[in-house]
Design an enzyme around this catalytic site. Structure first.
Site, PDB file in Angstrom:
ATOM      1  CG  ASN A  75      72.224 -20.540  18.497  1.00 31.08           C
ATOM      2  OD1 ASN A  75      73.135 -19.154  18.288  1.00 31.08           O
ATOM      3  ND2 ASN A  75      72.931 -21.287  18.913  1.00 31.08           N
ATOM      4  CE  LYS A  77      73.733 -22.686  15.939  1.00 28.10           C
ATOM      5  NZ  LYS A  77      74.579 -24.065  15.305  1.00 28.10           N
ATOM      6  CG  HIS A 173      76.531 -23.885  20.878  1.00 23.23           C
ATOM      7  ND1 HIS A 173      76.933 -24.419  19.987  1.00 23.23           N
ATOM      8  CD2 HIS A 173      74.567 -23.618  20.317  1.00 23.23           C
ATOM      9  CE1 HIS A 173      76.107 -24.655  19.414  1.00 23.23           C
ATOM     10  NE2 HIS A 173      75.540 -24.559  19.557  1.00 23.23           N
ATOM     11  CD  GLU A 175      78.021 -23.662  16.369  1.00 23.14           C
ATOM     12  OE1 GLU A 175      77.515 -22.487  16.269  1.00 23.14           O
ATOM     13  OE2 GLU A 175      77.481 -24.325  16.070  1.00 23.14           O
ATOM     14  CD  GLU A 249      72.211 -27.100  20.703  1.00 26.79           C
ATOM     15  OE1 GLU A 249      71.431 -26.945  19.759  1.00 26.79           O
ATOM     16  OE2 GLU A 249      73.106 -26.751  20.431  1.00 26.79           O
ATOM     17  N   GLY A 255      74.117 -28.557  12.402  1.00 28.81           N
ATOM     18  CA  GLY A 255      74.145 -27.873  11.149  1.00 28.81           C
ATOM     19  C   GLY A 255      74.381 -29.028  10.349  1.00 28.81           C
ATOM     20  CB  SER A 295      70.153 -31.053  11.742  1.00 32.94           C
ATOM     21  OG  SER A 295      71.085 -31.323  11.052  1.00 32.94           O
TER      22      SER A 295
HETATM   23  P1  PGA Z   1      70.685 -26.573  13.680  1.00 33.65           P
HETATM   24  O1  PGA Z   1      72.063 -25.658  14.843  1.00 33.65           O
HETATM   25  O2  PGA Z   1      69.716 -26.188  13.798  1.00 33.65           O
HETATM   26  O3  PGA Z   1      71.929 -25.275  12.728  1.00 33.65           O
HETATM   27  O4  PGA Z   1      71.418 -27.800  13.540  1.00 33.65           O
HETATM   28  C1  PGA Z   1      71.394 -26.262  16.483  1.00 33.65           C
HETATM   29  C2  PGA Z   1      72.492 -25.055  17.555  1.00 33.65           C
HETATM   30  O5  PGA Z   1      73.673 -25.041  17.183  1.00 33.65           O
HETATM   31  O6  PGA Z   1      72.068 -25.150  18.190  1.00 33.65           O
END
Ligand code: PGA
Length: 341
Positions: A75, A77, A173, A175, A249, A255, A295
């Site tokens: 991803n 983003k 997602h 976010e 997730e 993150g 992460s």
């Molecule tokens: P990350 O993000 O691996 O940076 O924690 C995962 C995601 O949001 O899909």
């Protein structure tokens, strides 16, 4: 008893691993014929009977690992310039000879970079959009939500992704749920609409830290799953296993560098699979790939990949590095070895 069930499922799985991914469902938009409707009604009757029998404790609830191919997503983003995207595409392409064949892979660039990535990324990687939209208050008993092109400034429709032959879309997602107001209901509608247009969907679910701490993790996740299943449960299930991926997730792990423990991940994944068995069907529960995201990096992926109920990863930060992402894809071999496939 459970051990022998797991062995039988592994044996069955060994015969279902494909060497090349099949996306034949991309063109398989269905108009339900009378006989398909009869078959569907029988299946719904059987499911209802099985659910009644299960509630009476007459059926063994089979909850074990899935049977699908390992799948890893990157991803990207809201990251990238023309230059950095070109460099990432080159780094990924360079890694193709090092990547195991036993893993499905998708990469999610921004919409702006999607056509470039699609044209230049090696076909070992599928491209995946980061979203597609539906109107929030649209009511469509047929679950198609079939009017998302037109006067909708700033949006991208599943029809456009279908036209560009983008095979995957990431939906729900956290976010988007937390920053852009995607409710469970909207995510369900998006899933239905994207599937109607032949896209495979990756649906993200997961709890906040507060929800984990106050013990409502499963209420939250099951509600998110229910909103998706509601939109597709009265339609053909045959392609669910290959075309709907669930990404668990936990929001507190995204993150943050704080990875969920293997016990936490295994517990949630096996409960998601049980939920699917209870509420959709046992076949769908076995075939659905459940990814972990939060992460994940090249150093921690192998330990997580050993878990029987992890069918892959959704990777944010570490997917922006071609070598790290290739290493995470190769955790697929660790997984197959751990589960005896
Ligand atoms: P990350 O993000 O691996 O940076 O924690 C995962 C995601 O949001 O899909």
């Amino acid at each position: 008893m459970m051990a022998s069930v797991a062995m039988m499922m592994r044996a069955a799985a060994a015969t279902t691993i494909q060497t090349t991914p099949s996306y034949s469902h991309l063109t398989a938009r269905k108009t339900m014929t009378p006989s398909a409707r009869t078959r569907k009604n029988h299946r719904m009757d059987n499911n209802n009977n099985n659910n009644r029998r299960r509630r009476r404790g007459e059926l063994l609830q089979i909850v074990s690992e899935g049977t699908g191919r390992f799948i890893v997503g990157g991803n990207w983003k809201c990251n990238g310039t023309r230059e950095s995207v070109k460099a990432l595409v080159e780094a990924l392409n360079k890694n193709v000879p090092n990547i195991e064949k036993n893993c499905d892979i998708y990469c999610c660039p921004t919409f702006l970079h999607l056509p470039y990535v699609k044209d230049n990324l090696n076909e070992r990687f599928n491209v995946c959009a980061q979203n597609s939209w539906v109107e929030a208050d649209l009511v469509d008993p047929e679950h198609h939500y079939d009017s998302t092109t037109g006067a909708f400034t700033g949006e991208i429709s599943a029809e456009m992704l279908e036209d560009l032959q983008v095979p995957f879309v990431l939906l729900g997602h956290s976010e988007r749920r937390t920053l852009l107001g995607d409710t469970d209901e909207i995510v369900g509608k998006k899933v239905a609409h994207a599937r109607y247009h032949g896209l495979s969907v990756v649906v993200c679910v997961g709890e906040t830290l507060e929800e984990r701490e106050n013990g409502t993790t499963f209420d939250v996740i099951f509600k998110q799953l229910k909103a998706v299943a509601k939109e597709i449960d009265d339609r053909e299930h045959s392609s669910w296993g290959s075309s709907v991926v669930i990404a668990y997730e936990p929001i507190w792990a995204i993150g943050t560098g704080k990875v969920a423990t293997p016990e936490q991940v295994q517990e949630v994944h096996s409960k998601i699979r049980s939920w699917l068995a209870e509420n959709v069907s046992e076949d769908v529960a076995k075939a659905t790939r459940i990814q972990y995201g939060g992460s994940v990096n090249a150093s921690n992926c192998a330990d997580l990949a050993k878990l029987s109920d992890i069918d892959g990863f959704l990777v944010g930060g570490a997917s922006l590095n071609g070598d790290d992402f290739a290493a995470i894809c190769n955790a697929s071999s660790v997984h197959y070895k751990a589960v005896g496939r």
